[in-house]
Design an enzyme around this catalytic site. Structure first.
Site, PDB file in Angstrom:
ATOM      1  N   ARG A  79      49.834  53.131  55.665  1.00  0.00           N
ATOM      2  CA  ARG A  79      51.165  52.952  56.224  1.00  0.00           C
ATOM      3  C   ARG A  79      51.721  54.290  56.710  1.00  0.00           C
ATOM      4  O   ARG A  79      51.191  55.361  56.387  1.00  0.00           O
ATOM      5  CB  ARG A  79      52.111  52.359  55.170  1.00  0.00           C
ATOM      6  CG  ARG A  79      52.268  53.251  53.960  1.00  0.00           C
ATOM      7  CD  ARG A  79      53.429  52.859  53.068  1.00  0.00           C
ATOM      8  NE  ARG A  79      53.453  53.665  51.847  1.00  0.00           N
ATOM      9  CZ  ARG A  79      53.920  54.911  51.769  1.00  0.00           C
ATOM     10  NH1 ARG A  79      54.418  55.493  52.847  1.00  0.00           N
ATOM     11  NH2 ARG A  79      53.897  55.568  50.631  1.00  0.00           N
ATOM     12  N   GLN A  82      55.509  59.135  53.664  1.00  0.00           N
ATOM     13  CA  GLN A  82      55.003  60.039  52.641  1.00  0.00           C
ATOM     14  C   GLN A  82      54.718  59.283  51.343  1.00  0.00           C
ATOM     15  O   GLN A  82      54.158  58.200  51.381  1.00  0.00           O
ATOM     16  CB  GLN A  82      56.025  61.180  52.430  1.00  0.00           C
ATOM     17  CG  GLN A  82      55.952  62.273  53.471  1.00  0.00           C
ATOM     18  CD  GLN A  82      54.855  63.274  53.138  1.00  0.00           C
ATOM     19  OE1 GLN A  82      54.286  63.282  52.047  1.00  0.00           O
ATOM     20  NE2 GLN A  82      54.550  64.147  54.092  1.00  0.00           N
ATOM     21  N   LEU A 151      60.845  52.292  53.626  1.00  0.00           N
ATOM     22  CA  LEU A 151      60.240  51.519  54.703  1.00  0.00           C
ATOM     23  C   LEU A 151      59.037  52.269  55.257  1.00  0.00           C
ATOM     24  O   LEU A 151      59.110  53.471  55.511  1.00  0.00           O
ATOM     25  CB  LEU A 151      61.281  51.287  55.810  1.00  0.00           C
ATOM     26  CG  LEU A 151      60.973  50.278  56.906  1.00  0.00           C
ATOM     27  CD1 LEU A 151      62.284  49.744  57.485  1.00  0.00           C
ATOM     28  CD2 LEU A 151      60.140  50.884  58.024  1.00  0.00           C
ATOM     29  N   CYS A 181      59.595  59.899  49.247  1.00  0.00           N
ATOM     30  CA  CYS A 181      59.441  59.887  50.711  1.00  0.00           C
ATOM     31  C   CYS A 181      59.257  61.291  51.279  1.00  0.00           C
ATOM     32  O   CYS A 181      59.503  61.528  52.467  1.00  0.00           O
ATOM     33  CB  CYS A 181      60.614  59.178  51.375  1.00  0.00           C
ATOM     34  SG  CYS A 181      60.820  57.466  50.813  1.00  0.00           S
TER      35      CYS A 181
END
Length: 218
Positions: A79, A82, A151, A181
């Site tokens: 994906r 991070q 996300l 993230c």
């Protein structure tokens, strides 16, 4: 006795599947298989689940953002983004959508998902917002900005998989062992601390139709 089948709904032309608690790697491979096999008329789907404790590194993920060793496994996924944490009490919504058919760019898809979460939180009188430079959904408590939903998407052949992770009612402690993230010091929060106490299943039953109606009506 066999387990009862999980409920499947169809809203706005989009199928919503409830997987219950599922293994991260197994579900990830299933998303890849679904995306590889789908055709021009395959309906879009939302998969609702929650995972046992796991850290995942996105394509841009750097292990320096894993601050301390722990017993929680680390998986390198495909994906965007991070490092993040998944665990019980967190709602996962995997969004398997055909962007070409929806005539959406990736950025438009991200903004649509963020807007659906923001609108849903607003229905519970929780004021939330997105940030153009840092995908996800945030709230401010006592002057401190905190992330409530992460996300990350993967696009293959014009179709998305992976999706959203919304903190509902979970143990937030594992976030302290990472830079969430990729942002050192980023605070995280969850719905039960700022709004109503919902189960993961209840949160999914509310949020998934919001997303389906937003994107299925295009």
């Amino acid at each position: 006795m066999k387990n009862a089948p999980r409920r499947i709904d169809r809203i706005g032309g989009i199928i919503i599947r409830r997987l219950g608690r599922s293994d991260y790697a197994t579900t990830w491979r299933a998303m890849q298989d679904f995306t590889s096999a789908r055709g021009a008329t395959t309906p879009d789907e939302i998969w609702l689940t929650e995972h046992p404790p796991v850290y995942t590194l996105g394509l841009a993920g750097r292990r320096e953002h894993l601050l301390r060793d722990s017993e929680i496994p680390v998986i390198e996924a495909d994906r965007g983004g991070q490092v993040t944490y998944h665990g019980p009490g967190q709602l996962i919504l995997y969004t398997l959508f055909d962007l070409k058919r929806l005539r959406l760019g990736v950025r438009d898809m991200v903004r649509s998902l963020e807007a659906a979460v923001i609108n849903w939180l607003g229905s519970h009188e929780v004021v939330a917002y997105g940030k153009a430079a840092a995908p996800g959904v945030y709230v401010t408590r006592n002057g401190v900005e905190s992330k409530i939903a992460a996300l990350g998407l993967k696009v293959r052949n014009g179709c998305t998989y992976h999706g959203l992770a919304v903190n509902v009612a979970m143990d937030l402690a594992p976030f302290s062992d990472i830079d969430p993230c990729g942002y050192p010091g980023l605070a995280v929060t969850q719905l039960c601390d700022i709004g109503p106490l919902l189960s993961v299943e209840e949160a999914g039953d509310e949020l998934a139709p919001n997303i389906a109606l937003t994107l299925g009506g295009r």
